[in-house]
Design an enzyme around this catalytic site. Structure first.
Site, PDB file in Angstrom:
ATOM      1  N   GLU A  83       0.844  -1.212   0.000  1.00 33.16           N
ATOM      2  CA  GLU A  83       0.000   0.000   0.000  1.00 33.16           C
ATOM      3  C   GLU A  83       0.876   1.258   0.000  1.00 33.16           C
ATOM      4  O   GLU A  83       0.568   2.241  -0.677  1.00 33.16           O
ATOM      5  CB  GLU A  83      -0.948  -0.022   1.202  1.00 33.16           C
ATOM      6  CG  GLU A  83      -2.023  -1.104   1.045  1.00 33.16           C
ATOM      7  CD  GLU A  83      -2.959  -1.185   2.226  1.00 33.16           C
ATOM      8  OE1 GLU A  83      -2.468  -1.469   3.340  1.00 33.16           O
ATOM      9  OE2 GLU A  83      -4.167  -0.951   2.051  1.00 33.16           O
ATOM     10  N   GLU A 139      -3.804  -9.492   3.396  1.00 35.15           N
ATOM     11  CA  GLU A 139      -4.643  -9.204   4.578  1.00 35.15           C
ATOM     12  C   GLU A 139      -5.798 -10.182   4.740  1.00 35.15           C
ATOM     13  O   GLU A 139      -6.188 -10.516   5.856  1.00 35.15           O
ATOM     14  CB  GLU A 139      -5.212  -7.775   4.486  1.00 35.15           C
ATOM     15  CG  GLU A 139      -4.216  -6.688   4.821  1.00 35.15           C
ATOM     16  CD  GLU A 139      -3.351  -6.262   3.652  1.00 35.15           C
ATOM     17  OE1 GLU A 139      -3.325  -6.983   2.619  1.00 35.15           O
ATOM     18  OE2 GLU A 139      -2.694  -5.222   3.763  1.00 35.15           O
TER      19      GLU A 139
HETATM   20  N1  COA Z   1       4.107  -7.945  11.821  1.00 29.85           N
HETATM   21  C1  COA Z   1       4.833  -8.322  12.886  1.00 29.85           C
HETATM   22  N2  COA Z   1       5.751  -9.316  12.855  1.00 29.85           N
HETATM   23  C2  COA Z   1       5.920  -9.946  11.690  1.00 29.85           C
HETATM   24  C3  COA Z   1       5.194  -9.613  10.526  1.00 29.85           C
HETATM   25  C4  COA Z   1       4.244  -8.557  10.636  1.00 29.85           C
HETATM   26  N3  COA Z   1       3.520  -8.160   9.593  1.00 29.85           N
HETATM   27  N4  COA Z   1       5.585 -10.432   9.530  1.00 29.85           N
HETATM   28  C5  COA Z   1       6.525 -11.236  10.034  1.00 29.85           C
HETATM   29  N5  COA Z   1       6.735 -10.950  11.333  1.00 29.85           N
HETATM   30  C6  COA Z   1       7.697 -11.578  12.242  1.00 29.85           C
HETATM   31  C7  COA Z   1       7.381 -13.053  12.472  1.00 29.85           C
HETATM   32  O1  COA Z   1       6.456 -13.216  13.531  1.00 29.85           O
HETATM   33  C8  COA Z   1       8.748 -13.605  12.821  1.00 29.85           C
HETATM   34  O2  COA Z   1       9.016 -13.228  14.163  1.00 29.85           O
HETATM   35  P1  COA Z   1       9.881 -14.200  15.092  1.00 29.85           P
HETATM   36  O3  COA Z   1      11.200 -14.367  14.410  1.00 29.85           O
HETATM   37  O4  COA Z   1       9.923 -13.487  16.391  1.00 29.85           O
HETATM   38  O5  COA Z   1       9.084 -15.461  15.135  1.00 29.85           O
HETATM   39  C9  COA Z   1       9.687 -12.786  11.934  1.00 29.85           C
HETATM   40  O6  COA Z   1       8.957 -11.586  11.590  1.00 29.85           O
HETATM   41  C10 COA Z   1      10.110 -13.486  10.663  1.00 29.85           C
HETATM   42  O7  COA Z   1       8.947 -13.945   9.996  1.00 29.85           O
HETATM   43  P2  COA Z   1       8.914 -15.358   9.254  1.00 29.85           P
HETATM   44  O8  COA Z   1       7.547 -15.516   8.714  1.00 29.85           O
HETATM   45  O9  COA Z   1       9.432 -16.417  10.159  1.00 29.85           O
HETATM   46  O10 COA Z   1       9.996 -15.115   8.099  1.00 29.85           O
HETATM   47  P3  COA Z   1       9.956 -15.566   6.593  1.00 29.85           P
HETATM   48  O11 COA Z   1      11.179 -15.040   5.987  1.00 29.85           O
HETATM   49  O12 COA Z   1       9.647 -17.010   6.486  1.00 29.85           O
HETATM   50  O13 COA Z   1       8.695 -14.838   5.930  1.00 29.85           O
HETATM   51  C11 COA Z   1       7.258 -13.010   5.381  1.00 29.85           C
HETATM   52  C12 COA Z   1       8.667 -13.460   5.819  1.00 29.85           C
HETATM   53  C13 COA Z   1       7.249 -11.513   5.375  1.00 29.85           C
HETATM   54  C14 COA Z   1       6.937 -13.545   3.991  1.00 29.85           C
HETATM   55  C15 COA Z   1       6.214 -13.581   6.345  1.00 29.85           C
HETATM   56  O14 COA Z   1       6.594 -13.269   7.670  1.00 29.85           O
HETATM   57  C16 COA Z   1       4.811 -13.021   6.157  1.00 29.85           C
HETATM   58  O15 COA Z   1       4.089 -13.498   5.314  1.00 29.85           O
HETATM   59  N6  COA Z   1       4.436 -12.030   6.986  1.00 29.85           N
HETATM   60  C17 COA Z   1       3.084 -11.503   7.008  1.00 29.85           C
HETATM   61  C18 COA Z   1       2.824 -10.579   5.906  1.00 29.85           C
HETATM   62  C19 COA Z   1       1.435 -10.031   6.063  1.00 29.85           C
HETATM   63  O16 COA Z   1       0.476 -10.733   6.231  1.00 29.85           O
HETATM   64  N7  COA Z   1       1.328  -8.717   5.982  1.00 29.85           N
HETATM   65  C20 COA Z   1       0.086  -8.049   6.096  1.00 29.85           C
HETATM   66  C21 COA Z   1      -0.140  -7.664   7.488  1.00 29.85           C
HETATM   67  S1  COA Z   1      -1.670  -6.819   7.652  1.00 29.85           S
END
Ligand code: COA
Length: 689
Positions: free
Chosen positions: A104, A124
């Protein structure tokens, strides 16, 4: 280091976000961006602005850990508006992931470039939300309503090349991003062209029935998920209202959904899945290197496991007793791959490369150098013990030896080995190349580094690993037996298979328990029960199952089970013979049949799971209640938007759940409804952990 910093470089204000690990858009990031955009516009040395992120990724979304807490200013929509309103042009340079609020923000920028391999998406919906910072309003204005609907309702990110084809990014970069992005930024017009501010663009008109068609399709495919329908409403608003009115509607929906039960459940599962992959006390411990893997057994499980590894680039050696069995296994792999190519899930080149990574052998000596072996032979301790002895004789000493089993005593198997600490159980779910869940069974001897290595490996495979202690059926199948027990008893008490299946399907389960039994074969659990004594399970609840198997009604594969299957597979039809069998077994066992409500079916089956789950946590078989939820959501068709059985109990109030379990103990006896201390404590605390 500040979460957001700014430097001037060759006439460009370079704004860098640095908020490890994933540059989540916390309050500090939002405030930092507001300040940096204002500062860059005020700084005479800069004519253009570049927004880039440090570390492994662009901003991966709003900071989910801030949800449920009092809101902190500035709001993300205001940050995006400030970026879009910037007098000086802003270029977003994307690497890693631009997800949710991250995308966004990029849509608020006037230009977007992305590094090859990066991914852009609005996930989301997977957290029970609609994008809340203009994503549903700006994306249709950029790529059209239909493509926007696809991205927003699926939540699936697209890669940089696809994003370029959609018009979502202006250019894909291949080299060093910051340097290339700087050069690119210097080339954009110093004054922002009007159409580069997406909020002022019109949306292309769409066909009248587009949104209703999507609503119908999604109501079937993502049954019961509120956020999907809300996403469609939001994109429709982009096409029918002014930008400002649409944005307001989107924000209202976002705020309403953020506190909803479904969103809370989905957020719970998001964090639970990440927590499940961790081994306590092992932060920083080095993983064992695993590059080559052997799989023993080329049956359904073995070939699926071999595919799961080969798909992710591992060299796999597949071992079988005979060349014929190997040929059959490879045929299965080829035909599954051919289907994937046909459906567009992989290219013909990818399929060929994947197959080339699997070599076959009938000789154990060929496994001398592999880093890990996954044994997937017949589910029998004696057979597996022999295989492990052969592996010990040929493999290198520090090899990780995993056994694919769904209920066997892994302590006994490990105890036969010279290095029991390198032995783990891995309960893959079928089809192993598709299903995400793997229970990783930790023996009494297990080396935690081996466990951590296996969990890390599963993450690389795109699987969700959950650690389970040793017990019959581990976490998932042991609990599933309680669920099946209540379903079986309800039949005897007065329900029908169709009623039980319908009630649980309507609750949200992917399938009802009797339809599942017919699909997987009633004889499978029949054989598993043979390994138990009558004291270990309620024989009454499975009498109908046993009689069906003994009369060769094993489910879909024999054309009949709890239902009849006319013309092979497909939905079963009710069978009066089964209803007569149920009535006669009920009579024989002294049940008085009565009217059963759907509400009772759901409550008994769910609370059966919850009560057993609490015992499993108490015994240390599961590390936490949230691990159980991860198992059920990823392996047993439990609706993700209800968060898993333990979260279901939390949502209804654990005290409430405990009181109902106590009342079942009174009516049905406390043999299966006895309450653990874990349940009683959680009832007082209001949460499990
Ligand atoms: N907010 C807060 N913490 C987040 C986050 C977010 N949007 N996205 C990831 N994290 C944290 C995870 O909880 C994890 O924390 P930890 O190490 O304390 O367990 C850390 O970041 C790493 O995330 P992880 O998913 O293990 O790493 P990855 O490299 O496998 O994947 C992403 C990275 C970004 C692809 C994945 O974390 C993801 O899909 N995140 C959510 C994205 C999302 O839904 N965004 C919209 C939010 S409204």
């Amino acid at each position: 280091m500040a979460a957001v910093s700014m430097q001037i470089s060759d006439g460009v204000a370079v704004i860098t976000v640095d908020n490890p690990p994933v540059n989540a858009i916390s309050q500090a990031v939002r405030q930092g961006l507001m300040d940096a955009i204002a500062a860059a516009n005020a700084d005479e040395r800069a004519r253009r602005i570049l927004l880039i992120c440090a570390g492994r990724t662009f901003m991966a979304g709003a900071d989910v850990s801030e949800f449920g807490k009092p809101p902190l200013k500035p709001d993300l929509p205001d940050v995006v508006a400030a970026i879009e309103g910037s007098e000086k042009p802003v270029v977003a340079a994307i690497h890693g992931q631009a997800l949710g609020g991250g995308l966004e923000i990029a849509l608020g920028c006037h230009y977007r470039i992305a590094l090859q391999g990066s991914r852009l998406g609005l996930p989301e919906v997977n957290l029970g939300l609609v994008p809340g910072a203009g994503g549903t309003q700006r994306l249709p204005r950029l790529i059209g309503a239909e493509k926007a609907l696809e991205m927003i309702t699926s939540g699936k990110p697209v890669n940089a090349d696809k994003a370029a084809a959609l018009g979502l990014v202006d250019q894909v970069m291949a080299g060093e991003l910051q340097a290339e992005a700087l050069v690119y930024t210097q080339t954009v017009a110093a004054t922002v062209p009007a159409e580069r501010r997406l909020s002022s663009r019109p949306v292309k008109t769409v066909s009248g029935s587009l949104f209703d068609d999507w609503r119908k399709v999604k109501a079937k495919r993502q049954r019961g998920v509120q956020s999907v329908q809300a996403c469609i409403d939001a994109v429709e608003a982009a096409c029918t209202l002014s930008f400002e009115a649409g944005r307001q509607k989107e924000r209202e929906m976002f705020l309403a959904l953020r506190g909803s039960a479904q969103s809370v459940a989905l957020q719970h599962i998001f964090f639970a899945e990440r927590q499940a992959g961790k081994v306590a006390g092992l932060n920083g411990a080095e993983l064992m290197p695993v590059q080559s893997v052997a799989v023993i057994g080329a049956g359904t499980m073995g070939t699926g496991i071999a595919m799961a590894f080969a798909q992710k680039g591992f060299d796999v050696t597949l071992l079988e007793l005979s060349a014929e069995a190997l040929a059959r296994g490879m045929e299965r792999i080829c035909s599954l791959n051919a289907k994937s190519v046909q459906r567009g899930r992989m290219s013909a080149d990818q399929s060929e490369a994947m197959q080339a990574r699997i070599r076959t052998t009938t000789d154990y000596a060929d496994l001398a150098d592999v880093d890990m072996v996954v044994e997937a032979v017949f589910e029998d301790l004696g057979v597996k013990t022999k295989v492990f002895a052969q592996l010990q004789a040929v493999c290198k000493p520090d090899v990780i030896l995993a056994s694919n089993t769904s209920y066997l005593d892994m302590n006994k198997l490990a105890a036969t080995m010279e290095r029991p600490e390198n032995v783990v159980g891995m309960h893959f779910f079928s089809p192993a190349n598709i299903m995400k869940l793997v229970e990783v069974v930790k023996t009494d001897y297990c080396n935690p580094v081996v466990l951590k290595t296996v969990l890390g490996l599963l993450k690389t495979l795109g699987k969700v690993g959950v650690v389970s202690g040793v017990c019959h059926g581990f976490i998932g199948n042991r609990m599933y037996q309680s669920y099946q027990r209540e379903a079986g008893l309800l039949l005897l008490e007065g329900a029908t298979p169709a009623q039980v299946d319908r009630a649980l399907y309507q609750f949200g389960m992917a399938m009802g328990p009797f339809a599942v039994a017919d699909m997987s074969g009633i004889d499978i659990s029949y054989m598993m029960r043979k390994a138990l004594t009558p004291e270990q399970y309620d024989t009454r609840a499975f009498t109908v199952h046993d009689r069906l198997v003994e009369s060769d009604r094993k489910g879909q594969k024999t054309g009949a089970g709890f239902y009849r299957y006319e013309g092979g597979e497909g939905a079963g039809v009710n069978d009066p013979e089964v209803l007569a069998l149920i009535e006669s077994v009920a009579d024989e066992l002294g049940f008085e049949r009565r009217e059963i409500s759907d509400a009772e079916i759901i409550e008994r089956c769910m609370l059966g799971l919850v009560n057993e789950g609490a015992h499993i946590v108490e015994e240390g078989i599961a590390g936490s209640a949230s691990d159980i939820d991860v198992v059920y959501v990823n392996g047993y068709g439990f609706p993700r938007h209800l968060g898993g059985p333990m979260h279901y109990a939390k949502a209804m109030g654990i005290d409430n759940a405990a009181a109902k379990i106590a009342s079942y103990a009174e009516v049905l006896g406390d043999r299966w409804w006895s309450q653990s201390d874990t349940l009683n404590q959680a009832a007082v605390q209001g949460h499990w952990d």
